[in-house]
Design an enzyme around this catalytic site. Structure first.
Site, PDB file in Angstrom:
ATOM      1  N   SER A  57      37.025  79.377  77.617  1.00 46.30           N
ATOM      2  CA  SER A  57      35.580  79.546  77.842  1.00 46.30           C
ATOM      3  C   SER A  57      35.029  78.354  78.620  1.00 46.30           C
ATOM      4  CB  SER A  57      34.831  79.727  76.524  1.00 46.30           C
ATOM      5  OG  SER A  57      34.892  78.551  75.762  1.00 46.30           O
TER       6      SER A  57
ATOM      7  N   PHE B 254      39.201  71.194  68.114  1.00 44.64           N
ATOM      8  CA  PHE B 254      38.336  70.780  69.223  1.00 44.64           C
ATOM      9  C   PHE B 254      37.396  71.894  69.665  1.00 44.64           C
ATOM     10  CE2 PHE B 254      42.162  68.116  70.007  1.00 44.64           C
ATOM     11  CZ  PHE B 254      41.566  66.875  70.029  1.00 44.64           C
TER      12      PHE B 254
ATOM     13  N   LYS C 217      29.635  72.520  74.062  1.00 41.68           N
ATOM     14  CA  LYS C 217      29.207  71.114  74.040  1.00 41.68           C
ATOM     15  C   LYS C 217      28.081  70.767  75.004  1.00 41.68           C
ATOM     16  CE  LYS C 217      32.690  69.635  77.378  1.00 41.68           C
ATOM     17  NZ  LYS C 217      33.729  68.698  77.744  1.00 41.68           N
TER      18      LYS C 217
ATOM     19  N   SER D 271      30.713  63.629  66.660  1.00 38.09           N
ATOM     20  CA  SER D 271      30.169  62.899  67.805  1.00 38.09           C
ATOM     21  C   SER D 271      29.239  61.799  67.338  1.00 38.09           C
ATOM     22  CB  SER D 271      29.394  63.889  68.672  1.00 38.09           C
ATOM     23  OG  SER D 271      28.590  63.214  69.613  1.00 38.09           O
TER      24      SER D 271
ATOM     25  N   THR E  90      26.600  61.402  68.469  1.00 37.66           N
ATOM     26  CA  THR E  90      25.261  61.993  68.553  1.00 37.66           C
ATOM     27  C   THR E  90      24.642  62.147  67.154  1.00 37.66           C
ATOM     28  OG1 THR E  90      23.978  63.731  69.617  1.00 37.66           O
ATOM     29  CG2 THR E  90      25.977  64.429  68.550  1.00 37.66           C
TER      30      THR E  90
ATOM     31  N   TYR F 176      23.191  71.413  69.709  1.00 36.91           N
ATOM     32  CA  TYR F 176      24.595  70.952  69.769  1.00 36.91           C
ATOM     33  C   TYR F 176      24.824  69.848  68.733  1.00 36.91           C
ATOM     34  CZ  TYR F 176      28.390  67.890  71.126  1.00 36.91           C
ATOM     35  OH  TYR F 176      29.488  67.083  71.072  1.00 36.91           O
TER      36      TYR F 176
ATOM     37  N   LYS G  76      27.219  69.521  65.000  1.00 38.45           N
ATOM     38  CA  LYS G  76      28.151  68.474  64.554  1.00 38.45           C
ATOM     39  C   LYS G  76      27.739  67.943  63.178  1.00 38.45           C
ATOM     40  CE  LYS G  76      30.824  68.858  68.030  1.00 38.45           C
ATOM     41  NZ  LYS G  76      32.114  69.537  67.811  1.00 38.45           N
TER      42      LYS G  76
ATOM     43  N   ASN H 164      27.656  65.062  82.740  1.00 40.78           N
ATOM     44  CA  ASN H 164      28.052  63.737  82.269  1.00 40.78           C
ATOM     45  C   ASN H 164      28.224  62.757  83.424  1.00 40.78           C
ATOM     46  OD1 ASN H 164      29.702  65.726  80.036  1.00 40.78           O
ATOM     47  ND2 ASN H 164      28.290  64.166  79.289  1.00 40.78           N
TER      48      ASN H 164
ATOM     49  N   ARG I 251      26.181  52.859  76.697  1.00 36.47           N
ATOM     50  CA  ARG I 251      27.086  53.723  75.940  1.00 36.47           C
ATOM     51  C   ARG I 251      28.422  53.020  75.742  1.00 36.47           C
ATOM     52  NH1 ARG I 251      22.981  55.851  75.743  1.00 36.47           N
ATOM     53  NH2 ARG I 251      22.335  57.972  76.206  1.00 36.47           N
TER      54      ARG I 251
END
Ligand code: UFG
Length: 337
Positions: A34, A80, A84, A124, A126, A149, A153, A199, A231
């Protein structure tokens, strides 16, 4: 031990498959393409010199999971497979909740049913939002998610905690990834973003390759030394090796019911401008064209890991630096033409 890798044709998944084989594990991939391509499997085969068992399917298929667990004698799962894209998740929340949480629940049910004990979950950084203190430890409070998203998580982690809390015979590690970048040094596998990259690093390498006119730096007026966001960029092979270390930890854990989370980052923060400068250095090209633009909604100012727990608990430390990661990302980009 045979390890099922869901999303094993994806960016982090494909590199982890290579790291697993190098560590003596036997990965089996399930991926529905996908957000990945068959060329990842070809790249894995080139690196390893042999193919890896592969099922093209959705990992939310309980019957297929039962079949694979039995046929391939699976002893652990690295999960995984998930959507995302932060922006898309806000436009299509149900698609994200269905896919990211539905597949996790199905997987957990079938693992319990079939007695497959070991699971590693992709979480993540996040989940921390904009932390009050830097670097972030695993005890840093989780903030309300900024995106659907991000919420998948957070809720994913809660599902795991509750599954273990109720006594299920499972051993689970959640890995909170910081910003994975780079590619395998062979340049046979790397990141394959669909369309215009969201990204930073794929946008940088595509700009350097002439596919994009100029990079827009999202915000130059943040309260950081150079005004751009910070980051913790981690080489994807270091991240892949962290999965192997986590798997080994699960195998070595004597209790049959266990859950823990680890930050997976280098511990080093870099600004967007530092990434651009470092890229200029390793590419040897003239300066990358960029403009400072508006801030991007939802971006946190700065986040980087305290890696003490992962260093001690998994015996893992990042071995590659930002230059290594950008060099490998650039080498990979050049193979894409
Ligand atoms: N950036 C730019 N220009 C670009 C792309 C990114 O300046 O064209 C900046 C961003 O503003 C940010 C930094 O580069 O400061 C890194 O951005 P990325 O999109 O590469 O990564 P994020 O930090 O946004 O992503 C991380 C995780 C994701 C997660 C997201 C949630 O890697 O999994 O945080 O906010 F979804």
């Amino acid at each position: 031990m045979h390890i099922l890798v869901t999303g094993g044709a994806g960016f982090i998944g494909s590199h982890t498959v290579v790291a697993l084989v190098e560590a003596g594990f036997k990965p089996v991939i399930i991926d529905n393409f996908s957000n990945s391509e068959p060329r990842a499997l070809e790249g894995i085969e080139k690196i390893l010199g042999h193919s890896v068992p592969f099922y093209q399917a959705n990992c939310d298929d309980a019957d297929l999971l039962r079949e694979i667990f039995e046929k391939e004698q699976i002893g652990g799962v690295i999960h995984f497979a998930a959507y995302k894209a932060v922006g898309e998740s806000m436009a299509e929340p149900l698609k994200y909740y269905r896919n990211n949480l539905g597949s996790l629940i199905t997987l957990l049910e079938v693992m319990v049913e079939k007695g497959v004990p070991n699971l590693i979950f992709s979480s993540s950084c996040t989940v921390y939002g904009q932390p009050d203190q830097l670097p972030v430890t695993e005890d840093t409070p989780v903030k309300p998610a900024e995106s659907v998203y991000g919420n998948t998580k957070q809720v994913g982690e809660e599902i795991l905690r509750d599954t273990i809390g109720s006594g299920n015979p499972l051993k689970i590690i959640g890995l909170r990834y910081f910003n994975p970048i780079g590619a395998h040094p062979s340049a046979h596998i790397g990141e394959l973003p669909l369309g215009v990259p969201n990204n930073l690093v794929p946008f940088v390498t595509q700009t350097a390759a002439g596919m994009r006119k100029s990079l827009t730096v999202f915000g130059g007026d943040y309260p950081t030394p150079d005004g751009t966001c910070i980051r913790d960029y981690i080489h994807v092979m270091d991240l892949a090796e962290a999965h192997v270390a986590a798997l080994q930890k699960l195998i070595d854990t004597p209790q049959s019911n266990y859950y823990d989370v680890f930050n997976v980052g280098t511990g080093q923060g870099n600004s967007v401008l530092e990434v651009i400068q470092t890229f200029d250095k390793i590419s040897g090209q003239e300066g990358l064209p960029y403009v400072i633009g508006a801030r991007r909604a939802g971006d946190v100012v700065a986040v980087y890991a305290d890696a003490t727990k992962v260093n001690a608990g998994l015996g893992w430390t990042a071995k590659r630096n930002l230059e290594d990661a950008l060099r490998d990302a650039w080498k990979w980009q050049k193979t894409l033409g």
